[in-house]
Design a protein around this motif. Structure first.
Motif, short mmCIF file in Angstrom:
data_model
loop_
_atom_site.label_atom_id
_atom_site.label_comp_id
_atom_site.label_asym_id
_atom_site.label_seq_id
_atom_site.Cartn_x
_atom_site.Cartn_y
_atom_site.Cartn_z
N PRO A 73 0.64 -1.45 -0.08
CA PRO A 73 0.06 -0.51 0.03
C PRO A 73 0.33 1.00 0.14
O PRO A 73 0.38 2.22 -0.02
N SER A 74 2.30 1.47 -0.07
CA SER A 74 2.78 2.34 0.23
C SER A 74 3.38 2.94 -1.08
O SER A 74 3.87 4.30 -1.31
N THR A 75 3.56 1.93 -1.91
CA THR A 75 3.39 2.55 -2.97
C THR A 75 2.64 3.72 -3.66
O THR A 75 1.76 3.55 -4.04
N THR A 76 3.79 3.82 -4.36
CA THR A 76 2.68 5.72 -4.80
C THR A 76 2.62 5.73 -6.64
O THR A 76 3.62 4.81 -7.66
N ALA A 77 1.65 6.25 -7.29
CA ALA A 77 2.13 5.94 -9.27
C ALA A 77 1.38 7.26 -9.35
O ALA A 77 0.77 8.51 -8.49
N GLU A 78 2.06 7.22 -10.06
CA GLU A 78 1.97 8.44 -11.29
C GLU A 78 1.83 8.72 -12.97
O GLU A 78 2.75 7.74 -13.65
N ALA A 79 1.07 8.72 -13.20
CA ALA A 79 0.64 8.78 -15.34
C ALA A 79 1.59 9.59 -15.65
O ALA A 79 1.08 10.30 -15.74
N ILE A 80 1.75 9.59 -16.53
CA ILE A 80 2.82 9.99 -17.69
C ILE A 80 1.45 10.88 -18.50
O ILE A 80 0.49 10.51 -18.90
N VAL A 81 1.82 12.11 -18.87
CA VAL A 81 0.80 13.14 -19.23
C VAL A 81 1.52 13.53 -20.06
O VAL A 81 2.09 13.98 -20.88
N TYR A 82 0.61 12.35 -21.51
CA TYR A 82 0.51 13.35 -22.84
C TYR A 82 -0.43 12.62 -23.46
O TYR A 82 -1.80 12.28 -23.33
N PRO A 83 -0.44 12.76 -24.79
CA PRO A 83 -2.11 13.08 -25.37
C PRO A 83 -2.48 11.70 -25.58
O PRO A 83 -3.46 11.68 -25.36
N ALA A 84 -1.84 10.64 -26.08
CA ALA A 84 -2.92 9.69 -26.13
C ALA A 84 -3.66 9.53 -27.57
O ALA A 84 -4.44 8.77 -27.53
N ALA A 85 -2.94 10.40 -28.23
CA ALA A 85 -4.69 9.89 -29.17
C ALA A 85 -4.07 9.72 -30.72
O ALA A 85 -2.66 8.56 -30.85
N GLY A 86 -4.87 9.96 -31.64
CA GLY A 86 -4.67 8.34 -32.18
C GLY A 86 -4.80 9.11 -33.81
O GLY A 86 -4.80 10.34 -33.51
N GLY A 87 -5.32 8.42 -34.83
CA GLY A 87 -5.27 9.47 -36.33
C GLY A 87 -4.35 9.47 -36.66
O GLY A 87 -3.10 9.40 -36.58
N ASP A 88 -4.35 10.83 -37.29
CA ASP A 88 -2.32 11.31 -37.62
C ASP A 88 -2.41 12.24 -36.68
O ASP A 88 -1.37 12.65 -36.92
N GLU A 89 -2.62 11.95 -36.07
CA GLU A 89 -1.67 12.90 -34.38
C GLU A 89 -1.36 11.48 -33.97
O GLU A 89 -0.55 11.85 -32.73
N TYR A 90 -1.19 10.27 -33.88
CA TYR A 90 -0.71 9.71 -33.21
C TYR A 90 0.60 10.08 -33.38
O TYR A 90 1.79 9.56 -32.04
N SER A 91 1.62 9.50 -34.51
CA SER A 91 3.15 10.39 -34.54
C SER A 91 3.35 11.49 -33.21
O SER A 91 4.30 11.32 -32.86
N LYS A 92 2.80 12.29 -33.52
CA LYS A 92 2.74 13.15 -32.78
C LYS A 92 2.62 13.20 -31.68
O LYS A 92 3.26 13.38 -30.47
N SER A 93 1.74 12.09 -31.33
CA SER A 93 1.78 11.84 -29.90
C SER A 93 2.37 11.26 -28.85
O SER A 93 2.84 11.71 -27.70
N VAL A 94 2.97 10.33 -30.38
CA VAL A 94 4.13 9.47 -29.57
C VAL A 94 5.47 10.18 -28.99
O VAL A 94 6.11 10.20 -28.09
N GLY A 95 5.96 10.49 -29.85
CA GLY A 95 6.50 12.02 -29.50
C GLY A 95 6.64 12.38 -28.89
O GLY A 95 7.69 12.92 -27.72
#
Length: 233
Positions: free
Chosen positions: A64-86
């Motif tokens: 229970p003492s483990t802490t967690a943090e989400a990576i903040v990024y777009p996670a976009a699909g379609g034409d924005e996928y490549s930019k989202s990965v970068g």
């Protein structure tokens, strides 16, 4: 590489819970945790952990003492996928580096799902991948490289046959597959990557349900892998 963790070896961790929100801004603000997990969600999922939440919950339930943090990024699909990965690659590098500076003695766990796995793969194993990544070396800081105990990837589009850390029955590569013969030598003993053949994203199948099911199917296996890296012989 094994990371001795005295409290884990005793089978207990403190009862305090300090789980950061999607921005992870207050993670470890009061006290640095022994274990901190970064989660990166899949494409088009709202900000937060997405399907990576399943394994993160298993880890926090166990310790229970483990802490967690989400990576903040777009996670976009379609034409924005490549930019989202970068953008996601840079987010992994920056967020992990900031945490390692703030809490240099904490152990880091990484967990990426689908596009979230791709950005972690690229950050730790290098490129090339898409126009945004041409470096063939790891991009994470030296402190992060030393502090990371396990990297769990599920449904990774960079999956390719023959990797020593692959788990599952897929024999085909994903839509952004690594070249044949690729090795992530610096981290491969700390990686576990899950992909089954029906998956249309990390393999060449046509069943999206398989793609979304790795947390349930392999979550316990991934947890045991993480624990094996936390507890020294």
């Amino acid at each position: 590489m094994l990371f001795p963790l005295s409290l884990i070896s005793l089978g207990i961790l403190g009862a305090r819970v300090a789980t950061a929100g999607p921005g992870g801004g207050d993670a470890g603000a009061k006290a640095c945790p022994e274990v901190h997990v970064f989660g990166a969600r899949e494409t088009t999922t709202p900000p937060g952990f997405g399907t990576s939440q399943t394994l993160i919950d298993l880890l926090i339930k166990r310790f229970p003492s483990t802490t967690a943090e989400a990576i903040v990024y777009p996670a976009a699909g379609g034409d924005e996928y490549s930019k989202s990965v970068g953008t996601g690659i840079l987010a992994v590098v920056r967020q992990t580096a900031a945490f390692a500076v703030r809490c240099p003695s904490s152990i880091i766990i990484m967990h990426g799902y689908s596009q979230g796995a791709q950005i972690m793969d690229d950050a730790f194993c290098g490129g090339p991948d898409l126009p945004q990544l041409n470096s063939s070396v790891p991009l994470v800081s030296g402190a992060v490289a030393r502090g990371v105990a396990a990297i769990i990837m599920m449904g990774n589009p960079r999956n390719v046959e023959g990797l020593p850390y692959h788990i599952g029955n897929s024999t085909a590569g994903g839509f952004a597959a690594r070249p044949k013969g690729f090795r992530c030598r610096q981290f491969e003993d700390r990686i576990q990557s899950y992909c089954d053949s029906p998956d249309p994203f990390c393999s060449n199948g046509n069943d999206p349900v398989t793609h979304q099911g790795y947390g349930k199917e392999y979550g316990q296996d991934a947890l045991e892998f993480i624990l094996s890296k936390l507890v020294a012989n």
